[in-house]
Design a protein around this motif. Structure first.
Motif, PDB file in Angstrom:
ATOM      1  N   UNK A   1     102.812   2.761-105.831  1.00 49.80           N
ATOM      2  CA  UNK A   1     101.484   2.603-105.642  1.00 49.80           C
ATOM      3  C   UNK A   1     100.884   1.728-106.592  1.00 49.80           C
ATOM      4  N   UNK A   2      99.736   0.755-106.275  1.00 51.85           N
ATOM      5  CA  UNK A   2      98.863  -0.424-106.803  1.00 51.85           C
ATOM      6  C   UNK A   2      98.671  -0.038-108.231  1.00 51.85           C
ATOM      7  N   UNK A   3      98.903  -0.842-108.675  1.00 46.71           N
ATOM      8  CA  UNK A   3      98.381  -0.835-110.406  1.00 46.71           C
ATOM      9  C   UNK A   3      98.195  -2.069-110.787  1.00 46.71           C
ATOM     10  N   UNK A   4      97.666  -2.101-112.277  1.00 48.54           N
ATOM     11  CA  UNK A   4      97.700  -3.939-112.990  1.00 48.54           C
ATOM     12  C   UNK A   4      98.207  -2.867-114.306  1.00 48.54           C
ATOM     13  N   UNK A   5      99.363  -4.286-114.545  1.00 50.72           N
ATOM     14  CA  UNK A   5      99.769  -3.919-115.835  1.00 50.72           C
ATOM     15  C   UNK A   5     100.568  -4.653-116.969  1.00 50.72           C
ATOM     16  N   UNK A   6     100.965  -4.621-117.282  1.00 46.66           N
ATOM     17  CA  UNK A   6     101.553  -5.036-118.669  1.00 46.66           C
ATOM     18  C   UNK A   6     102.984  -5.540-118.757  1.00 46.66           C
ATOM     19  N   UNK A   7     103.778  -6.268-118.418  1.00 41.73           N
ATOM     20  CA  UNK A   7     105.385  -6.709-118.122  1.00 41.73           C
ATOM     21  C   UNK A   7     105.842  -6.622-119.264  1.00 41.73           C
ATOM     22  N   UNK A   8     105.593  -7.349-120.547  1.00 38.50           N
ATOM     23  CA  UNK A   8     105.895  -7.536-121.346  1.00 38.50           C
ATOM     24  C   UNK A   8     105.552  -7.585-123.153  1.00 38.50           C
ATOM     25  N   UNK A   9     105.550  -7.030-124.436  1.00 35.62           N
ATOM     26  CA  UNK A   9     104.602  -8.512-124.968  1.00 35.62           C
ATOM     27  C   UNK A   9     104.460  -9.469-124.817  1.00 35.62           C
ATOM     28  N   UNK A  10     103.651  -9.777-125.579  1.00 32.24           N
ATOM     29  CA  UNK A  10     103.376 -11.873-125.009  1.00 32.24           C
ATOM     30  C   UNK A  10     101.758 -11.788-126.376  1.00 32.24           C
ATOM     31  N   UNK A  11     102.010 -11.966-127.502  1.00 26.08           N
ATOM     32  CA  UNK A  11     101.212 -11.834-128.552  1.00 26.08           C
ATOM     33  C   UNK A  11     100.170 -13.169-128.440  1.00 26.08           C
ATOM     34  N   UNK A  12     100.952 -14.482-128.247  1.00 31.93           N
ATOM     35  CA  UNK A  12     100.232 -15.785-128.103  1.00 31.93           C
ATOM     36  C   UNK A  12      99.096 -15.323-127.109  1.00 31.93           C
ATOM     37  N   UNK A  13     100.088 -15.307-126.193  1.00 38.41           N
ATOM     38  CA  UNK A  13      98.974 -15.711-124.627  1.00 38.41           C
ATOM     39  C   UNK A  13      98.973 -13.830-123.327  1.00 38.41           C
ATOM     40  N   UNK A  14      98.164 -12.904-124.014  1.00 43.44           N
ATOM     41  CA  UNK A  14      98.436 -12.125-123.463  1.00 43.44           C
ATOM     42  C   UNK A  14      97.806 -11.760-122.096  1.00 43.44           C
ATOM     43  N   UNK A  15      97.394 -12.751-121.582  1.00 40.03           N
ATOM     44  CA  UNK A  15      97.324 -13.110-119.564  1.00 40.03           C
ATOM     45  C   UNK A  15      98.462 -13.041-119.384  1.00 40.03           C
ATOM     46  N   UNK A  16      99.352 -14.021-119.824  1.00 41.86           N
ATOM     47  CA  UNK A  16     100.740 -14.000-119.216  1.00 41.86           C
ATOM     48  C   UNK A  16     101.599 -13.263-119.142  1.00 41.86           C
ATOM     49  N   UNK A  17     101.203 -11.689-119.538  1.00 41.04           N
ATOM     50  CA  UNK A  17     102.287 -10.538-119.345  1.00 41.04           C
ATOM     51  C   UNK A  17     101.062  -9.850-118.759  1.00 41.04           C
ATOM     52  N   UNK A 307      87.031 -13.025-119.165  1.00 36.49           N
ATOM     53  CA  UNK A 307      85.375 -12.515-120.050  1.00 36.49           C
ATOM     54  C   UNK A 307      85.608 -12.120-120.964  1.00 36.49           C
ATOM     55  N   UNK A 308      86.262 -10.737-121.293  1.00 39.47           N
ATOM     56  CA  UNK A 308      86.458 -10.059-122.162  1.00 39.47           C
ATOM     57  C   UNK A 308      87.499 -10.407-123.531  1.00 39.47           C
ATOM     58  N   UNK A 309      88.393 -12.096-123.201  1.00 36.01           N
ATOM     59  CA  UNK A 309      89.031 -12.429-124.662  1.00 36.01           C
ATOM     60  C   UNK A 309      88.779 -13.433-124.429  1.00 36.01           C
ATOM     61  N   UNK A 310      87.444 -14.194-123.640  1.00 37.27           N
ATOM     62  CA  UNK A 310      86.412 -14.892-124.388  1.00 37.27           C
ATOM     63  C   UNK A 310      85.504 -14.929-124.861  1.00 37.27           C
ATOM     64  N   UNK A 311      84.509 -13.363-125.124  1.00 37.73           N
ATOM     65  CA  UNK A 311      83.953 -13.073-125.468  1.00 37.73           C
ATOM     66  C   UNK A 311      82.347 -12.794-124.211  1.00 37.73           C
ATOM     67  N   UNK A 312      83.145 -13.029-123.416  1.00 43.92           N
ATOM     68  CA  UNK A 312      81.606 -13.415-121.973  1.00 43.92           C
ATOM     69  C   UNK A 312      81.099 -11.812-122.156  1.00 43.92           C
ATOM     70  N   UNK A 313      80.885 -11.121-122.415  1.00 43.95           N
ATOM     71  CA  UNK A 313      80.122  -9.720-122.225  1.00 43.95           C
ATOM     72  C   UNK A 313      78.606  -8.984-122.394  1.00 43.95           C
ATOM     73  N   UNK A 314      78.714  -8.678-121.474  1.00 47.48           N
ATOM     74  CA  UNK A 314      77.095  -7.978-121.160  1.00 47.48           C
ATOM     75  C   UNK A 314      77.478  -7.067-120.695  1.00 47.48           C
ATOM     76  N   UNK A 315      77.874  -5.826-121.929  1.00 44.93           N
ATOM     77  CA  UNK A 315      77.940  -4.673-121.161  1.00 44.93           C
ATOM     78  C   UNK A 315      79.270  -3.987-121.028  1.00 44.93           C
ATOM     79  N   UNK A 316      79.627  -3.078-119.937  1.00 48.89           N
ATOM     80  CA  UNK A 316      81.130  -2.764-119.708  1.00 48.89           C
ATOM     81  C   UNK A 316      81.466  -3.495-118.428  1.00 48.89           C
ATOM     82  N   UNK A 317      82.730  -4.261-118.578  1.00 50.07           N
ATOM     83  CA  UNK A 317      83.444  -4.402-117.334  1.00 50.07           C
ATOM     84  C   UNK A 317      83.942  -3.402-117.195  1.00 50.07           C
ATOM     85  N   UNK A 318      84.292  -2.789-115.620  1.00 50.60           N
ATOM     86  CA  UNK A 318      84.468  -1.836-114.458  1.00 50.60           C
ATOM     87  C   UNK A 318      84.988  -2.133-113.701  1.00 50.60           C
ATOM     88  N   UNK A 319      86.374  -1.827-113.317  1.00 52.85           N
ATOM     89  CA  UNK A 319      87.043  -1.634-112.088  1.00 52.85           C
ATOM     90  C   UNK A 319      87.206  -1.019-111.276  1.00 52.85           C
TER      91      UNK A 319
END
Length: 321
Positions: A1-17, A307-319
């Motif tokens: 099935x399709x999924x959005x997931x974290x492959x491994x822990x990435x403390x310094x650069x979360x988007x890398x995982x 956007x969340x990492x950069x603090x650029x939110x204007x309410x909830x981000x929904x997928x």
């Protein structure tokens, strides 16, 4: 099935995982149900998962997403409660030492399907879209518990929300206004303060600004960057309700102010299934709908997380699918 997931822990650069691709469909244990996910909202917890906070390395890959709304196999439309507790626990749900959230032990909602205990799938009101319903389970439930269960405020009293545009903050503004509190809000930018006004805030201020008078309660999710201001903003006997510390732990506890003015500091974590049901009913009765700042396809998860990492939110981000 399709999924959005974290492959491994990435403390310094979360988007890398972060990965977008195929994962195995979940098995459905006895007493659990399968939900076809129609929408899921983004939370700071998803960034913590990418960093490896609160999850053991051997539990990766982990599908992201605490919150969601969708349909059961029989077509019933549901909202998900993301707190999964010990079935043998009989006390207050949020105090269960073995409780966990989706994405900590169990795979999350950023996928075609998710499985949850049957009790964690609540009926979705017809008046909420799937995207709106997907905002209820973490941010709005956290705000509801902070305001109505923990603060002890009475209608007519003044509350201060630190931070104007995050999911919990926007929920606090809308819930507080509907419940008859005087709602004051701080925000880092003119745009964030304007959003708070649009959502019902009675007054808005720059972050750290001196207030016209002290308030009865402060609602904290920021931590270090706003803690001292929160303590100074309170009336004698006032209360700070804290459910997060996105900027880190406070560097000083302000203990002299705490004891001399007899202030109260109360922690609040998520909420119970029953509180989620009450929240949904409260929103229905008052015509409240969550502030959605961005609605994206699951395939664009990286854009939302950045956007969340950069603090650029204007309410909830929904997928959505």
């Amino acid at each position: 099935m399709f999924a959005v997931y974290a492959a491994e822990p990435s403390p310094e650069n979360p988007l890398a995982s972060l990965r977008v691709g195929e994962r195995p469909e979940p098995e459905v244990p006895n007493g659990w149900v399968r939900v076809a996910v129609k929408a899921a909202s983004l939370n700071m917890h998803d960034l913590w998962t990418l960093r490896g906070v609160g999850i053991k390395p051997e539990q990766f890959p982990m599908i992201l997403g605490c919150d969601g709304a969708g349909t059961l196999d029989d077509g019933t439309e549901v909202v998900l409660h993301s707190v999964i507790g010990d079935p043998n626990w009989s006390g207050e749900e949020t105090l269960d030492p073995k409780r966990t959230l989706l994405t900590e032990k169990h795979q999350g909602t950023f996928a075609d399907y998710v499985t949850v205990p049957a009790r964690n799938a609540l009926p979705k009101p017809a008046g909420l879209t799937f995207a709106e319903a997907a905002c209820m389970g973490t941010a709005w439930l956290t705000a509801y518990r902070m305001l109505f269960v923990k603060s002890g405020l009475r209608p007519g009293q003044t509350m201060l929300v630190q931070g104007a545009s995050g999911g919990v903050s926007t929920a606090l503004i809308q819930l507080g206004r509907a419940a008859g509190f005087r709602v004051w809000v701080t925000g880092r930018s003119e745009e964030k303060r304007a959003l708070a006004t649009t959502l019902g805030a009675h007054a808005v201020f720059e972050s750290g600004a001196r207030l016209p008078e002290r308030v009865d309660a402060v609602f904290e999710t920021v931590g270090k960057a706003t803690w001292s201001h929160s303590m100074k903003a309170l009336k004698p006997g006032g209360i700070v309700v804290i459910s997060g510390a996105t900027s880190g732990d406070a560097s000083a506890a302000e203990l002299q102010r705490l004891f001399f003015l007899q202030l109260r500091v109360v922690g609040s974590t998520m909420g119970t299934r029953e509180e989620l049901g009450d929240l949904i009913q409260f929103c229905a009765l008052n015509g409240l709908k969550p502030q959605i700042g961005a609605e994206l396809k699951f395939e664009d998860a990286e854009q939302g997380l950045k956007s969340m990492l950069d603090g650029e939110t204007a309410g909830k981000i929904v997928f959505t699918r």
